[in-house]
Design a protein around this motif. Structure first.
Motif, mmCIF file in Angstrom:
data_model
loop_
_atom_site.group_PDB
_atom_site.id
_atom_site.type_symbol
_atom_site.label_atom_id
_atom_site.label_comp_id
_atom_site.label_asym_id
_atom_site.label_seq_id
_atom_site.Cartn_x
_atom_site.Cartn_y
_atom_site.Cartn_z
ATOM 1 N N ALA A 341 0.882 -1.174 0.000
ATOM 2 C CA ALA A 341 0.000 0.000 0.000
ATOM 3 C C ALA A 341 0.918 1.221 0.000
ATOM 4 C CB ALA A 341 -0.900 -0.010 1.227
ATOM 5 N N TRP A 342 1.109 1.824 -1.154
ATOM 6 C CA TRP A 342 2.132 2.857 -1.302
ATOM 7 C C TRP A 342 1.629 4.251 -0.945
ATOM 8 C CZ3 TRP A 342 1.895 6.804 -5.051
ATOM 9 C CH2 TRP A 342 0.825 6.691 -5.939
ATOM 10 N N ILE A 343 0.306 4.426 -0.873
ATOM 11 C CA ILE A 343 -0.279 5.717 -0.515
ATOM 12 C C ILE A 343 -1.656 5.467 0.092
ATOM 13 C CG2 ILE A 343 -1.471 6.187 -2.711
ATOM 14 C CD1 ILE A 343 -0.309 9.101 -2.488
ATOM 15 N N MET A 344 -2.042 6.296 1.044
ATOM 16 C CA MET A 344 -3.362 6.193 1.683
ATOM 17 C C MET A 344 -4.011 7.575 1.701
ATOM 18 S SD MET A 344 -2.961 3.620 4.942
ATOM 19 C CE MET A 344 -1.972 4.781 5.871
ATOM 20 N N ASP A 345 -5.334 7.602 1.775
ATOM 21 C CA ASP A 345 -6.047 8.868 1.825
ATOM 22 C C ASP A 345 -6.811 8.996 3.138
ATOM 23 O OD1 ASP A 345 -7.731 6.720 0.406
ATOM 24 O OD2 ASP A 345 -9.241 8.172 1.016
ATOM 25 N N ARG A 346 -6.909 10.218 3.619
ATOM 26 C CA ARG A 346 -7.751 10.549 4.755
ATOM 27 C C ARG A 346 -8.323 11.951 4.531
ATOM 28 N NH1 ARG A 346 -7.041 5.927 5.591
ATOM 29 N NH2 ARG A 346 -6.612 4.839 7.562
ATOM 30 N N VAL A 347 -9.503 12.198 5.070
ATOM 31 C CA VAL A 347 -10.119 13.514 4.965
ATOM 32 C C VAL A 347 -10.531 13.961 6.366
ATOM 33 C CG1 VAL A 347 -12.457 12.605 4.529
ATOM 34 C CG2 VAL A 347 -11.832 14.907 3.723
ATOM 35 N N THR A 363 -10.332 18.904 4.536
ATOM 36 C CA THR A 363 -8.996 18.826 3.955
ATOM 37 C C THR A 363 -8.665 17.375 3.597
ATOM 38 O OG1 THR A 363 -8.224 20.724 5.250
ATOM 39 C CG2 THR A 363 -6.537 19.267 4.321
ATOM 40 N N LEU A 364 -8.247 17.147 2.376
ATOM 41 C CA LEU A 364 -7.882 15.816 1.906
ATOM 42 C C LEU A 364 -6.386 15.623 2.069
ATOM 43 C CD1 LEU A 364 -8.533 13.153 0.362
ATOM 44 C CD2 LEU A 364 -8.133 14.439 -1.760
ATOM 45 N N PHE A 365 -5.994 14.486 2.663
ATOM 46 C CA PHE A 365 -4.587 14.146 2.845
ATOM 47 C C PHE A 365 -4.255 12.898 2.038
ATOM 48 C CE2 PHE A 365 -5.300 16.700 6.606
ATOM 49 C CZ PHE A 365 -4.111 17.408 6.753
ATOM 50 N N SER A 366 -3.122 12.951 1.372
ATOM 51 C CA SER A 366 -2.541 11.774 0.722
ATOM 52 C C SER A 366 -1.293 11.399 1.521
ATOM 53 C CB SER A 366 -2.182 12.063 -0.735
ATOM 54 O OG SER A 366 -3.344 12.342 -1.498
ATOM 55 N N LEU A 367 -1.381 10.305 2.260
ATOM 56 C CA LEU A 367 -0.275 9.864 3.109
ATOM 57 C C LEU A 367 0.649 8.999 2.254
ATOM 58 C CD1 LEU A 367 -2.372 8.926 6.276
ATOM 59 C CD2 LEU A 367 -1.490 11.163 5.571
ATOM 60 N N TYR A 368 1.794 9.551 1.920
ATOM 61 C CA TYR A 368 2.680 8.973 0.914
ATOM 62 C C TYR A 368 3.641 7.998 1.589
ATOM 63 C CZ TYR A 368 5.975 8.993 -3.053
ATOM 64 O OH TYR A 368 6.792 8.645 -4.094
ATOM 65 N N LEU A 369 3.209 6.743 1.701
ATOM 66 C CA LEU A 369 3.985 5.747 2.427
ATOM 67 C C LEU A 369 5.282 5.392 1.698
ATOM 68 C CD1 LEU A 369 1.204 3.328 3.711
ATOM 69 C CD2 LEU A 369 2.064 5.447 4.709
ATOM 70 N N TYR A 370 5.266 5.359 0.385
ATOM 71 C CA TYR A 370 6.503 5.098 -0.350
ATOM 72 C C TYR A 370 7.545 6.165 -0.001
ATOM 73 C CZ TYR A 370 9.747 4.064 -4.140
ATOM 74 O OH TYR A 370 10.870 3.743 -4.853
ATOM 75 N N GLY A 371 7.132 7.423 0.003
ATOM 76 C CA GLY A 371 8.055 8.496 0.358
ATOM 77 C C GLY A 371 8.535 8.379 1.787
ATOM 78 N N LEU A 372 7.661 7.973 2.690
ATOM 79 C CA LEU A 372 8.033 7.774 4.087
ATOM 80 C C LEU A 372 9.098 6.688 4.209
ATOM 81 C CD1 LEU A 372 7.149 8.400 7.146
ATOM 82 C CD2 LEU A 372 5.801 6.312 6.944
ATOM 83 N N HIS A 373 8.896 5.568 3.530
ATOM 84 C CA HIS A 373 9.810 4.432 3.628
ATOM 85 C C HIS A 373 11.157 4.687 2.955
ATOM 86 C CE1 HIS A 373 6.564 1.119 4.414
ATOM 87 N NE2 HIS A 373 6.509 2.117 5.273
#
Length: 467
Positions: A341-347, A363-373
């Motif tokens: 799961a390379w990215i997740m969304d939350r609002v 506000t919409l958030f794209s949690l960029y897990l690939y970038g985090l890792h």
């Protein structure tokens, strides 16, 4: 020195001008990871931009902000319509549900993934791994080396494991392949409508929405028929009931009413289990085998551990896995470099604040897990495959909220231990008999759909070990 965004509000997150994201939307659709990496390297760990040049979102690889959203203030954040749009095709299961309904379903389903039940499923997982090794044996009957697309092979293995864990023997191999193809087609189409929203009218005119609605209906009917076959077989055989996840879901009762799930809710949950339970594992296995092929020293270390802890070809049991820590570390490092799961969304469902930054409702958030890792400030030599990062007492220690392959907080993936168990078992059974080698010097491209899969075939060579 990083160039500040001229559109950034004072004290706020920088803003990528809309004209830039719109101009680069085709490039971003083709290579979203490359585009996001470039933006975050330029603007910082959190940036505002327009998704597909249209939808305002906040993209972040900041572990503190991710912890705030996923754990500390999780009640103020739900999955957005980017995920909820999957309800159209997969129904309202754990992945797509929210609020009290989600919690009720989570409590009902959680016992199916407890360690005691996983111990019972270990032999089923191992049997699927052994079938895969038998396929390799057939391919290497005349020659000691076989070359094949490892992602396609691992997709078959992972789908067998989850489908048999859920349905027992109620689905044929042909039906498994059909389900897998339909699920891949649906998610590829859905991601296209998210990344290039300006093409939605064209998709309507071309009938693409209707075609994928029909695929979703066919998928649902195939699963419904499998449930019926399962129930008929159980009625004919009598007790004891089969020890699969479908039977667990059929027997489960809500705490508040004592009632079972409706058929439609059961179909929704089964669709989600099939999607979440096979594609992520297939991708993780394919990437892990690719990395081991490219790193023979790490592969040799894993084989040495297997031979030491499972001498004489003894089949691994669930209780053996804690004595095989390097197998787990290989899996963990593969999922760091290639998070399924390379990215997740939350609002944001209500106003909030993070480190003095106001967060308006909606506000919409794209949690960029690939970038985090891959964050160079969190992971020394971030692009290097190094399984020992995850060893007990390793230095530096794992960064807090810097590793989230299964999400975090209350919505941590319910199948985390299931996935880790099957990944280790498949690697163990494969590598104890076969050495894996690169088939090409080319670095494979990534295809970030809902999950992070290889772009096209991922060919590897499997060489039968002596003895």
């Amino acid at each position: 020195m990083r160039e500040p965004s001229t559109a950034a509000p004072a004290g706020g997150w920088p803003q990528v001008p809309r004209r830039i994201t719109l101009r680069n939307s085709l490039k971003s659709a083709r290579d979203p990871i490359g585009a996001l990496n470039q933006l975050l390297a330029h603007y910082g760990d959190t940036v505002r931009l327009y998704l597909g040049g249209v939808r305002p979102t906040v993209v972040t690889r900041d572990p503190a902000l991710m912890q705030h959203i996923l754990q500390k203030n999780h009640r103020r954040y739900h999955k957005s319509d980017l995920t909820h749009g999957l309800v159209r095709y997969l129904g309202r299961g754990l992945l797509t549900n929210e609020g009290a309904d989600w919690l009720r379903q989570r409590r009902l389903i959680q016992p199916g993934f407890h360690r005691q039940r996983l111990a019972g499923l270990t032999r089923l997982m191992r049997a699927a791994a052994d079938e895969w090794v038998a396929e390799l044996d057939a391919l290497t009957a005349a020659s000691p080396v076989a070359e094949l697309d490892v992602h396609a092979a691992m997709t078959r293995v992972a789908f067998r494991i989850v489908a048999r864990s859920v349905f027992g023997d109620s689905l044929s191999e042909g039906q498994l392949a059909q389900l897998s193809d339909w699920l891949t087609d649906i998610q590829a189409f859905y991601i296209t409508t998210i990344r290039q929203p300006y093409l939605r009218p064209w998709h309507w005119v071309r009938g693409n929405y209707g075609r994928h609605d029909r695929l979703a209906s066919q998928l649902r009917e195939l699963v419904r028929a499998a449930i019926a076959r399962h129930q008929a077989a159980q009625a004919a055989a009598g007790p004891p009931a089969p020890d699969d996840l479908l039977q667990m879901l059929l027997d489960a009762r809500y705490e508040d009413t004592g009632e079972a799930m409706t058929e439609n809710q059961l179909l929704d949950e089964l669709n989600i289990l099939l999607v979440a339970g096979h594609e992520t594992s297939a991708n993780a296995l394919a990437w892990a085998l690719y990395l081991l092929a490219r790193h023979p020293a790490e592969q040799a270390a894993l084989v040495a551990e297997i031979e030491r802890e499972l001498p004489g070809g003894r089949p691994p049991e669930f209780a053996d896995l804690p004595r095989l820590p390097y197998a787990l570390h290989v899996v963990q490092e593969a999922m760091r470099l290639y998070p399924p799961a390379w990215i997740m969304d939350r609002v944001a469902t209500e106003p909030d604040e993070f480190q003095g930054q106001p967060i308006p409702k909606g506000t919409l958030f794209s949690l960029y897990l690939y970038g985090l890792h891959h964050h160079p400030a969190l992971w020394p030599d971030a692009e290097v495959f190094r399984p020992e990062r995850f060893a007990a007492g390793a230095q530096p220690p794992l960064p807090a909220y810097g590793y989230l392959p299964f999400g975090a907080g209350p919505r941590l993936c319910v199948g985390q231990q299931f996935a880790l168990t099957e990944l280790q078992l498949v690697l163990i059974q494969t590598l104890r008999r076969y050495q894996v080698e690169p088939a090409s010097p080319a670095v494979p491209i990534m295809s970030p759909l809902i999950t992070l899969r290889p772009g096209g075939a991922l060919p590897l060579r499997f060489r039968r070990r002596a003895g």
